[in-house]
Enzyme design. Structure first.
Site, PDB file in Angstrom:
ATOM      1  N   HIS A 119      10.917  49.561 -42.947  1.00  0.00           N
ATOM      2  CA  HIS A 119      10.738  50.928 -43.461  1.00  0.00           C
ATOM      3  C   HIS A 119      11.324  51.902 -42.429  1.00  0.00           C
ATOM      4  O   HIS A 119      12.114  52.780 -42.763  1.00  0.00           O
ATOM      5  CB  HIS A 119       9.258  51.180 -43.701  1.00  0.00           C
ATOM      6  N   ASP A 136       4.096  62.308 -42.524  1.00  0.00           N
ATOM      7  CA  ASP A 136       2.855  62.111 -43.277  1.00  0.00           C
ATOM      8  C   ASP A 136       1.915  61.109 -42.581  1.00  0.00           C
ATOM      9  O   ASP A 136       0.827  60.826 -43.082  1.00  0.00           O
ATOM     10  CB  ASP A 136       3.143  61.681 -44.726  1.00  0.00           C
ATOM     11  N   HIS A 137       2.326  60.600 -41.421  1.00  0.00           N
ATOM     12  CA  HIS A 137       1.487  59.676 -40.643  1.00  0.00           C
ATOM     13  C   HIS A 137       1.092  60.235 -39.275  1.00  0.00           C
ATOM     14  O   HIS A 137       0.110  59.785 -38.690  1.00  0.00           O
ATOM     15  CB  HIS A 137       2.207  58.329 -40.468  1.00  0.00           C
ATOM     16  N   ASP A 159       3.461  51.926 -43.927  1.00  0.00           N
ATOM     17  CA  ASP A 159       4.340  51.900 -45.104  1.00  0.00           C
ATOM     18  C   ASP A 159       5.181  50.619 -45.153  1.00  0.00           C
ATOM     19  O   ASP A 159       6.296  50.631 -45.664  1.00  0.00           O
ATOM     20  CB  ASP A 159       5.290  53.113 -45.091  1.00  0.00           C
ATOM     21  N   HIS A 168       6.858  58.844 -39.207  1.00  0.00           N
ATOM     22  CA  HIS A 168       7.001  59.785 -40.324  1.00  0.00           C
ATOM     23  C   HIS A 168       5.879  60.830 -40.318  1.00  0.00           C
ATOM     24  O   HIS A 168       4.728  60.521 -40.002  1.00  0.00           O
ATOM     25  CB  HIS A 168       7.030  59.033 -41.667  1.00  0.00           C
ATOM     26  N   HIS A 210       4.004  54.442 -37.514  1.00  0.00           N
ATOM     27  CA  HIS A 210       5.401  54.864 -37.408  1.00  0.00           C
ATOM     28  C   HIS A 210       5.473  56.383 -37.391  1.00  0.00           C
ATOM     29  O   HIS A 210       4.465  57.059 -37.593  1.00  0.00           O
ATOM     30  CB  HIS A 210       6.269  54.253 -38.517  1.00  0.00           C
ATOM     31  N   HIS A 260      -0.557  54.529 -48.656  1.00  0.00           N
ATOM     32  CA  HIS A 260      -0.320  55.359 -49.852  1.00  0.00           C
ATOM     33  C   HIS A 260      -0.963  54.753 -51.096  1.00  0.00           C
ATOM     34  O   HIS A 260      -1.070  53.533 -51.222  1.00  0.00           O
ATOM     35  CB  HIS A 260       1.183  55.500 -50.132  1.00  0.00           C
TER      36      HIS A 260
HETATM   37 FE    FE Z   1       4.254  57.361 -45.591  1.00  0.00          FE
HETATM   38 ZN    ZN Z   2       6.778  56.346 -43.887  1.00  0.00          ZN
END
Ligand code: FE
Ligand code: ZN
Length: 257
Positions: A113, A58-59, A137, A56, A54, A175
């Site tokens: 998410h 942090d990905h 996530d 985001h 996805h 995570h």
């Molecule tokens: Fe994440």
């Molecule tokens: Zn995420």
């Protein structure tokens, strides 16, 4: 296919898939490029693909830098994420397949998410081998992702797909949230002995700063409240028999936890 788990940012994991014969690698959700570069150097492998779950940051935060270093790589993501994943070239839909190191990855559409979230499931190719699930996530060890763009109905549908996979599947979630997740789980499912045992194990691992990921899907089915909304203990904890309502109440309680 060897899988390496690279800690990144504050509590993310990046997964590097390695084919030692061909000396190539693929990476799932590179939130940042540095740990990926370092591992590639160590393995003397060339990066050929990025599999994003996805959009985001942090990905996908490492996409651009890795693309610059390896101009020939192919960047995969969900079709609904069009315009949100840097460098995305392939727009995957439910039922599509990806390939790496002789393994086939099945694409599962798992919104909740985010509205575009996908997961990659590599079924076992031989007796006794594990399946490999890269679920970003959506499903966490002992928990699930927050609903940023999706509804409880969507998330229940998505988690229903994931829990239908075989017990002998490794859950590579993005995570290290397991300890906190299980602390919450114990408040809604306190008499679950598998959960109590898992909590003790996870607490011991974390006290030595060891990873609790991957987990086994069979363990999630026995201990993760977010795939157990239809178990009696959880139905009574949230006072609902309706799957979506039970899930929504559980998610709401976790948001406040
Ligand atoms: Fe994440
Ligand atoms: Zn995420």
């Amino acid at each position: 296919m060897d899988i390496y788990q690279l800690p990144a940012l504050s509590d993310n994991y990046i997964f590097l898939l390695h084919d030692p014969q061909q000396k190539i690698a693929a990476v799932v959700d590179p939130g940042t490029a540095q740990p990926v570069r370092q591992k590639l150097q160590e393995l003397k492998a060339e990066l050929v693909a990025i599999f994003n779950t996805h959009h985001h940051h942090d990905h996908v935060g490492g996409n651009s830098a890795l693309m610059k270093q390896f101009p020939k790589i192919c960047i995969y993501g969900g079709s609904e994420d069009k315009g949100r994943i840097p460098g995305q070239q392939v727009f995957l839909q439910s039922g599509d397949r990806v390939q790496f190191a002789g393994r086939i990855g099945e694409v599962l559409f798992v919104p909740g998410h985010t509205r575009a979230h996908i997961a990659y499931y590599f079924p076992p190719t031989a007796e006794g081998e594990t399946g490999e699930l890269f679920c970003g996530d959506t499903l966490f060890a002992g928990g699930c992702g927050r609903l940023f763009e999706g509804s409880p109905t969507q998330m229940v549908t998505s988690l229903t797909k994931l829990r239908a996979l075989p017990d002998n599947t490794r859950v590579w979630c993005a995570h290290e949230y397991t300890l906190k997740n299980l602390q919450f789980a114990l408040t809604v499912d306190p008499d679950n002995q598998d959960l109590q045992a898992r909590f003790a194990e996870v607490k011991a691992l974390r006290s030595r700063s060891q990873a609790t990921v991957p987990s086994m899907l069979g363990m999630e089915k026995r201990t993760n409240p977010f795939v157990r909304w239809d178990q009696q203990a959880l139905q009574s904890a949230v006072k609902s028999l309706d799957p979506v309502q039970s899930f929504a109440r559980l998610r709401g309680m976790k948001d406040q936890f």
